[in-house]
Design a protein around this motif. Structure first.
Motif, PDB file in Angstrom:
ATOM      1  N   GLY A 158      10.470  21.525 -40.568  1.00  0.00           N
ATOM      2  CA  GLY A 158      10.505  20.347 -39.861  1.00  0.00           C
ATOM      3  C   GLY A 158      11.728  19.320 -39.773  1.00  0.00           C
ATOM      4  O   GLY A 158      12.119  19.060 -38.775  1.00  0.00           O
ATOM      5  N   GLU A 159      12.154  19.298 -41.058  1.00  0.00           N
ATOM      6  CA  GLU A 159      13.261  18.553 -41.427  1.00  0.00           C
ATOM      7  C   GLU A 159      14.022  19.405 -42.333  1.00  0.00           C
ATOM      8  O   GLU A 159      13.513  19.752 -43.157  1.00  0.00           O
ATOM      9  N   ILE A 160      15.542  19.324 -42.203  1.00  0.00           N
ATOM     10  CA  ILE A 160      16.391  19.666 -43.066  1.00  0.00           C
ATOM     11  C   ILE A 160      17.935  18.812 -43.259  1.00  0.00           C
ATOM     12  O   ILE A 160      17.943  18.400 -42.290  1.00  0.00           O
TER      13      ILE A 160
ATOM     14  N   GLN B 221      20.854  25.117 -36.737  1.00  0.00           N
ATOM     15  CA  GLN B 221      20.198  26.351 -36.283  1.00  0.00           C
ATOM     16  C   GLN B 221      19.099  26.709 -36.909  1.00  0.00           C
ATOM     17  O   GLN B 221      18.494  27.402 -36.145  1.00  0.00           O
ATOM     18  N   VAL B 222      18.756  26.381 -38.117  1.00  0.00           N
ATOM     19  CA  VAL B 222      17.384  26.538 -38.619  1.00  0.00           C
ATOM     20  C   VAL B 222      16.380  25.621 -38.272  1.00  0.00           C
ATOM     21  O   VAL B 222      15.197  26.123 -38.672  1.00  0.00           O
ATOM     22  N   LYS B 223      16.699  24.395 -37.823  1.00  0.00           N
ATOM     23  CA  LYS B 223      15.239  23.246 -37.781  1.00  0.00           C
ATOM     24  C   LYS B 223      14.623  24.083 -36.678  1.00  0.00           C
ATOM     25  O   LYS B 223      14.828  24.440 -35.685  1.00  0.00           O
ATOM     26  N   GLY B 224      13.229  23.992 -37.242  1.00  0.00           N
ATOM     27  CA  GLY B 224      12.190  24.377 -36.021  1.00  0.00           C
ATOM     28  C   GLY B 224      11.966  25.833 -36.311  1.00  0.00           C
ATOM     29  O   GLY B 224      11.036  26.258 -35.491  1.00  0.00           O
ATOM     30  N   LYS B 225      12.613  26.376 -37.175  1.00  0.00           N
ATOM     31  CA  LYS B 225      12.585  28.080 -37.088  1.00  0.00           C
ATOM     32  C   LYS B 225      11.575  28.137 -38.259  1.00  0.00           C
ATOM     33  O   LYS B 225      11.323  27.600 -39.393  1.00  0.00           O
TER      34      LYS B 225
END
Ligand code: ZN
Length: 143
Positions: free
Chosen positions: A55-57, A77-81
């Motif tokens: 969700g958040e990073i 690149q990884v947010k939402g993954k």
């Protein structure tokens, strides 16, 4: 080809100048750190899940330009993954920095393809990804 090289270089410079998602994440439920003693890089990743997705990073770190720009780009690149999607993106990134060959479809991750010529710097580029995968492997903490 040199236009593309310029574009990729500008991606790294831009992430250095204006790091994305930098700073401690309030209410993070997972935190993981890593360091790369050969270069002196440090990176801490904070994240909060949203269901089975990130969700958040955010990240905090210090070190060389490659390590910090890579951490900044990684967060975008990884947010939402999902975990599986992050592992897939990391496999792609690892392939890029180890072989120097960019995938057919455009990805900003290919900005780090030049790192393959400097094997000692591969750890700089992958440090934040390791921290993120470590965080994803943790059980969810109570915020
Ligand atoms: Zn470094």
């Amino acid at each position: 080809m040199s236009d593309l090289t310029d574009l990729y270089q500008s991606v790294i410079l831009d992430h250095n100048k204006r790091p994305r998602n930098r700073g401690k994440l309030p209410h993070a439920t997972r935190v993981a750190s890593g360091d790369n003693p050969t270069c002196g890089d440090q990176c801490t990743v904070y994240l909060r899940m949203n269901g089975d997705r990130i969700g958040e990073i955010s990240f905090e770190g210090a070190g060389c330009a490659i390590s910090q720009a890579s951490a900044s780009l990684m967060t975008t690149q990884v947010k939402g993954k999902t975990v599986a999607e992050v592992q897939q993106a990391y496999a792609q990134f690892q392939d890029i920095v180890k072989t120097g060959s960019a995938p057919d479809e455009f990805t900003e991750l290919a900005a780090f393809a030049g790192v393959h010529a400097y094997p000692a710097r591969i750890k700089c580029a992958t440090l934040s990804w390791h921290a993120t995968l470590d965080a994803l492997a943790q059980p969810e903490a109570v915020a």
